[in-house]
Scaffold this motif. Structure first.
Motif, PDB file in Angstrom:
ATOM      1  N   ILE A 111       1.324  -1.587  -0.362  1.00 50.73           N
ATOM      2  CA  ILE A 111      -0.049  -0.338  -0.032  1.00 50.73           C
ATOM      3  C   ILE A 111       1.040   0.753  -0.114  1.00 50.73           C
ATOM      4  CG2 ILE A 111      -2.252  -1.118   1.208  1.00 50.73           C
ATOM      5  CD1 ILE A 111      -1.124   0.402   3.555  1.00 50.73           C
ATOM      6  N   HIS A 112       1.830   1.181   0.331  1.00 50.93           N
ATOM      7  CA  HIS A 112       3.266   2.180   0.493  1.00 50.93           C
ATOM      8  C   HIS A 112       2.860   3.022  -0.431  1.00 50.93           C
ATOM      9  CE1 HIS A 112       6.013   0.266  -1.820  1.00 50.93           C
ATOM     10  NE2 HIS A 112       6.836   1.119  -2.807  1.00 50.93           N
ATOM     11  N   ASP A 113       2.418   2.860  -2.109  1.00 48.29           N
ATOM     12  CA  ASP A 113       2.434   3.649  -3.307  1.00 48.29           C
ATOM     13  C   ASP A 113       1.024   3.685  -3.556  1.00 48.29           C
ATOM     14  OD1 ASP A 113       1.565   0.929  -4.300  1.00 48.29           O
ATOM     15  OD2 ASP A 113       3.028   0.980  -6.546  1.00 48.29           O
ATOM     16  N   ARG A 114      -0.002   3.999  -2.688  1.00 52.71           N
ATOM     17  CA  ARG A 114      -1.582   4.141  -2.609  1.00 52.71           C
ATOM     18  C   ARG A 114      -1.783   5.283  -2.221  1.00 52.71           C
ATOM     19  NH1 ARG A 114      -4.393   0.588  -4.720  1.00 52.71           N
ATOM     20  NH2 ARG A 114      -4.007  -1.493  -5.775  1.00 52.71           N
ATOM     21  N   SER A 115      -2.380   6.802  -3.047  1.00 51.41           N
ATOM     22  CA  SER A 115      -2.534   7.948  -2.317  1.00 51.41           C
ATOM     23  C   SER A 115      -3.620   7.482  -0.985  1.00 51.41           C
ATOM     24  CB  SER A 115      -3.007   8.905  -3.331  1.00 51.41           C
ATOM     25  OG  SER A 115      -4.327   8.020  -4.411  1.00 51.41           O
ATOM     26  N   GLY A 116      -3.941   8.282  -0.060  1.00 51.29           N
ATOM     27  CA  GLY A 116      -5.143   9.393   0.401  1.00 51.29           C
ATOM     28  C   GLY A 116      -3.998   7.714   1.536  1.00 51.29           C
ATOM     29  N   THR A 117      -6.084   8.267   2.972  1.00 49.07           N
ATOM     30  CA  THR A 117      -4.933   7.375   4.240  1.00 49.07           C
ATOM     31  C   THR A 117      -4.574   6.182   3.387  1.00 49.07           C
ATOM     32  OG1 THR A 117      -7.264   6.931   4.670  1.00 49.07           O
ATOM     33  CG2 THR A 117      -6.581   8.700   4.670  1.00 49.07           C
ATOM     34  N   ARG A 118      -3.722   5.480   4.334  1.00 47.40           N
ATOM     35  CA  ARG A 118      -3.385   4.056   4.756  1.00 47.40           C
ATOM     36  C   ARG A 118      -4.754   3.164   4.894  1.00 47.40           C
ATOM     37  NH1 ARG A 118       0.045   4.030   2.178  1.00 47.40           N
ATOM     38  NH2 ARG A 118      -1.392   5.512   1.223  1.00 47.40           N
ATOM     39  N   ALA A 119      -5.717   3.354   5.197  1.00 43.86           N
ATOM     40  CA  ALA A 119      -6.889   2.730   5.716  1.00 43.86           C
ATOM     41  C   ALA A 119      -6.959   2.573   3.885  1.00 43.86           C
ATOM     42  CB  ALA A 119      -8.225   3.436   6.410  1.00 43.86           C
ATOM     43  N   ASP A 120      -8.029   4.066   3.473  1.00 43.56           N
ATOM     44  CA  ASP A 120      -8.151   4.067   1.963  1.00 43.56           C
ATOM     45  C   ASP A 120      -7.590   3.624   1.267  1.00 43.56           C
ATOM     46  OD1 ASP A 120     -10.444   5.277   3.011  1.00 43.56           O
ATOM     47  OD2 ASP A 120      -9.764   7.290   2.422  1.00 43.56           O
ATOM     48  N   ALA A 121      -5.822   3.054   1.489  1.00 41.35           N
ATOM     49  CA  ALA A 121      -5.427   2.460   1.002  1.00 41.35           C
ATOM     50  C   ALA A 121      -5.236   0.707   0.853  1.00 41.35           C
ATOM     51  CB  ALA A 121      -3.787   2.110   1.026  1.00 41.35           C
ATOM     52  N   ILE A 122      -6.264   0.085   1.535  1.00 43.92           N
ATOM     53  CA  ILE A 122      -6.298  -0.753   2.199  1.00 43.92           C
ATOM     54  C   ILE A 122      -7.621  -1.500   1.748  1.00 43.92           C
ATOM     55  CG2 ILE A 122      -6.791  -2.762   3.986  1.00 43.92           C
ATOM     56  CD1 ILE A 122      -5.282  -1.341   5.697  1.00 43.92           C
ATOM     57  N   ALA A 123      -8.507  -1.089   1.346  1.00 46.87           N
ATOM     58  CA  ALA A 123      -9.837  -0.756   0.871  1.00 46.87           C
ATOM     59  C   ALA A 123      -9.737  -1.316  -0.837  1.00 46.87           C
ATOM     60  CB  ALA A 123     -10.894   0.279   1.625  1.00 46.87           C
ATOM     61  N   ASP A 124      -8.209   0.425  -1.206  1.00 47.45           N
ATOM     62  CA  ASP A 124      -8.373  -0.342  -2.676  1.00 47.45           C
ATOM     63  C   ASP A 124      -8.117  -1.216  -2.793  1.00 47.45           C
ATOM     64  OD1 ASP A 124      -9.738   2.694  -2.686  1.00 47.45           O
ATOM     65  OD2 ASP A 124      -7.372   3.796  -2.644  1.00 47.45           O
ATOM     66  N   ALA A 125      -6.806  -1.641  -1.649  1.00 54.91           N
ATOM     67  CA  ALA A 125      -6.203  -2.454  -2.217  1.00 54.91           C
ATOM     68  C   ALA A 125      -6.943  -3.828  -2.493  1.00 54.91           C
ATOM     69  CB  ALA A 125      -5.086  -3.437  -1.427  1.00 54.91           C
ATOM     70  N   ILE A 126      -7.936  -4.354  -1.506  1.00 56.53           N
ATOM     71  CA  ILE A 126      -9.190  -5.239  -1.787  1.00 56.53           C
ATOM     72  C   ILE A 126      -9.336  -5.026  -2.889  1.00 56.53           C
ATOM     73  CG2 ILE A 126     -11.092  -6.527  -0.952  1.00 56.53           C
ATOM     74  CD1 ILE A 126      -9.873  -5.106   1.708  1.00 56.53           C
ATOM     75  N   GLY A 127     -10.187  -3.731  -3.185  1.00 61.88           N
ATOM     76  CA  GLY A 127     -10.878  -3.561  -4.659  1.00 61.88           C
ATOM     77  C   GLY A 127     -10.236  -3.911  -6.094  1.00 61.88           C
ATOM     78  N   ALA A 128      -8.571  -3.941  -5.855  1.00 60.77           N
ATOM     79  CA  ALA A 128      -8.072  -4.238  -6.950  1.00 60.77           C
ATOM     80  C   ALA A 128      -8.255  -5.289  -7.330  1.00 60.77           C
ATOM     81  CB  ALA A 128      -6.917  -3.323  -6.930  1.00 60.77           C
ATOM     82  N   ASP A 129      -7.323  -6.296  -6.012  1.00 61.39           N
ATOM     83  CA  ASP A 129      -7.605  -7.774  -6.314  1.00 61.39           C
ATOM     84  C   ASP A 129      -8.570  -7.881  -6.269  1.00 61.39           C
ATOM     85  OD1 ASP A 129      -4.513  -8.714  -6.595  1.00 61.39           O
ATOM     86  OD2 ASP A 129      -5.248  -9.926  -4.647  1.00 61.39           O
TER      87      ASP A 129
END
Length: 468
Positions: A13-31
């Motif tokens: 998640i280090h290269d995702r924008s936004g908060t770390r919490a949003d990055a976790i959700a974004d990562a789940i959505g992307a996968d």
């Protein structure tokens, strides 16, 4: 951007924008969209994921909660968190993509945004709306208070694009194309001349035809319109309106610098020219020069749309105009469609206000970056123009290819692309094609399509002759 092992899913998640919490959700959505997570998959316990990522437990809890809000996962006390959806993000409930086939010709010709998480967001928003006691008001056409709230949200959206927007100087349209049409309808008369670049958004030619308006093409370079050429056109032809796309121009992907924009604004002021600024891709670059509407507010009509940034079927456009032009453009909106659907405008308002729009645009940027990296790799060695944050590639062709022949050869090989002639407003179109990277739902199909395009570029001279 995810690592999947046989034992446990772990996001990077280090290269995702936004908060770390949003990055976790974004990562789940992307996968989920990529098919690396499937219905029933168990996610790591929150405490263990927090240790693995070096985050606080509260941050991971917020990330899982956001993923649940978007409809990706569900949590069961005592059992953990599980993936809910197996479909690609944006699919219909039965798993069929929304008019995005996964077989047949690979479509690099259609300029639509990535579907992303909008389908899940819509489910949540419609559920919330269903609980509202005054829902019937969205079926009325005269709820001024609701429209005022929607305009204020639109002003917030434009502020994010770098324009200090007054809601009282704004209109809501049925997408950007409708916004462009009603603006030109209000400002031009049959026989008038519209200035634009030698290549422009394709519907401009059709709009001009139906309004009985002539187009004069103004010379451009790799950055966009040339100020001196614009001044010459203004001196030689009675003109009042210029249409342009300063940020991520269609089809060339060019973005004007701040200095170029100031010079264009100076020419417009000297010749009393109204600027119609198409800013539909302005949300994509994380940093960008100010819109012309911020430089020449007294003579610029700025038009943007949620259809490119949030979801293609969310036909809500925002139009900002000088007060002196607003009434005429509003009359054109009423004439052509009376109004934008209140329900659509309300969905857009809620998404802007609750952060959904921000999350969807982050996903669009991430998607664009991945697809552009893919294009850079597969088209390496072939001259092309692209912006790392854009959705398109502009591809000049080798000397032995005409655009018409290349389009035909690509279609024969199973790939759809657009010829430069589609966008040409005057003179001979260059030998080039535009590639749209966002329409296809899987990167595997984009990879295959770009590989076919690259192989055609490398084809010997006689290959062109086979399809002329």
């Amino acid at each position: 951007m995810l690592i999947v092992t046989m034992q446990e899913w772990l996001p990077t998640i280090h290269d995702r924008s936004g908060t770390r919490a949003d990055a976790i959700a974004d990562a789940i959505g992307a996968d989920l969209a990529a098919g690396r997570l499937h219905a029933g998959d168990r996610l790591p316990p929150q405490r263990r994921l927090a240790r693995s990522l070096g985050l606080s437990l509260n941050t991971v809890m917020r990330g899982y909660a956001e993923a649940a809000r978007r409809g990706y996962i569900t949590g069961q006390v005592g059992r953990g968190s599980y993936v809910l959806q197996a479909e690609p993000t944006g699919a219909t409930p039965n798993g069929d993509p929304l008019h995005r086939p996964t077989d047949g010709p690979i479509d690099l010709s259609t300029s639509l945004p990535f579907l992303g998480e909008a389908g899940h967001a819509l489910t949540a928003t419609l559920t919330e709306l269903s609980r509202q006691p005054d829902l019937a008001g969205l079926l009325d056409q005269g709820d001024r208070s609701a429209r005022d709230r929607q305009l204020r949200a639109g002003a917030v959206w434009l502020t994010g694009l770098g324009v200090a927007a007054d809601p009282n100087c704004m209109l809501i349209t049925n997408g950007a194309q409708h916004g462009i049409f009603v603006t030109l309808l209000a400002l031009l008369r049959p026989g008038d001349t519209l200035l634009t670049g030698p290549l422009a958004y394709a519907p401009i030619k059709t709009i001009a035809h139906h309004l009985h308006v002539r187009i004069r093409a103004v010379a451009a370079d790799e950055e966009g319109l040339l100020p001196d050429a614009l001044a010459t056109a203004c001196r030689e032809t009675p003109v009042r309106v210029l249409y342009c796309t300063p940020t991520l121009h269609t089809p060339t992907t060019a973005t004007m610098t701040e200095d170029r924009r100031r010079r264009i604004a100076q020419v417009a002021a000297a010749h009393d020219l109204v600027i119609v600024e198409d800013d539909v891709f302005g949300f994509l670059p994380p940093a960008r020069p100010r819109p012309l509407a911020a430089i020449a507010a007294d003579r610029t009509v700025l038009i943007t749309s949620t259809s490119k940034s949030l979801a293609p079927g969310l036909r809500i456009g925002y139009l900002l105009a000088p007060p002196s032009m607003l009434a005429d453009i509003a009359a054109a909106v009423s004439l052509t469609s009376w109004m934008a659907p209140p329900l659509m405008a309300e969905i857009a308002r809620r998404w802007i206000e609750d952060g959904t729009a921000r999350a969807l645009t982050r996903a669009q940027r991430s998607h664009a970056a991945r697809r552009q990296a893919l294009a850079r790799r597969l088209l390496a060695g072939h001259p092309h123009h692209a912006d790392a944050h854009g959705l398109h590639v502009w591809l000049p062709l080798p000397a032995h290819w005409t655009a018409r022949a290349f389009v035909a050869a690509a279609e024969q090989a199973g790939v759809l692309v657009n010829s430069a002639a589609t966008f040409a407003t005057g003179g001979e179109a260059p030998a080039a094609v535009r590639l749209c990277l966002s329409h296809e739902t899987t990167e595997a199909r984009v990879d295959r399509g770009l590989t076919i395009v690259a192989n055609l570029l490398d084809a010997p001279d006689q290959a062109a002759g086979l399809v002329v």
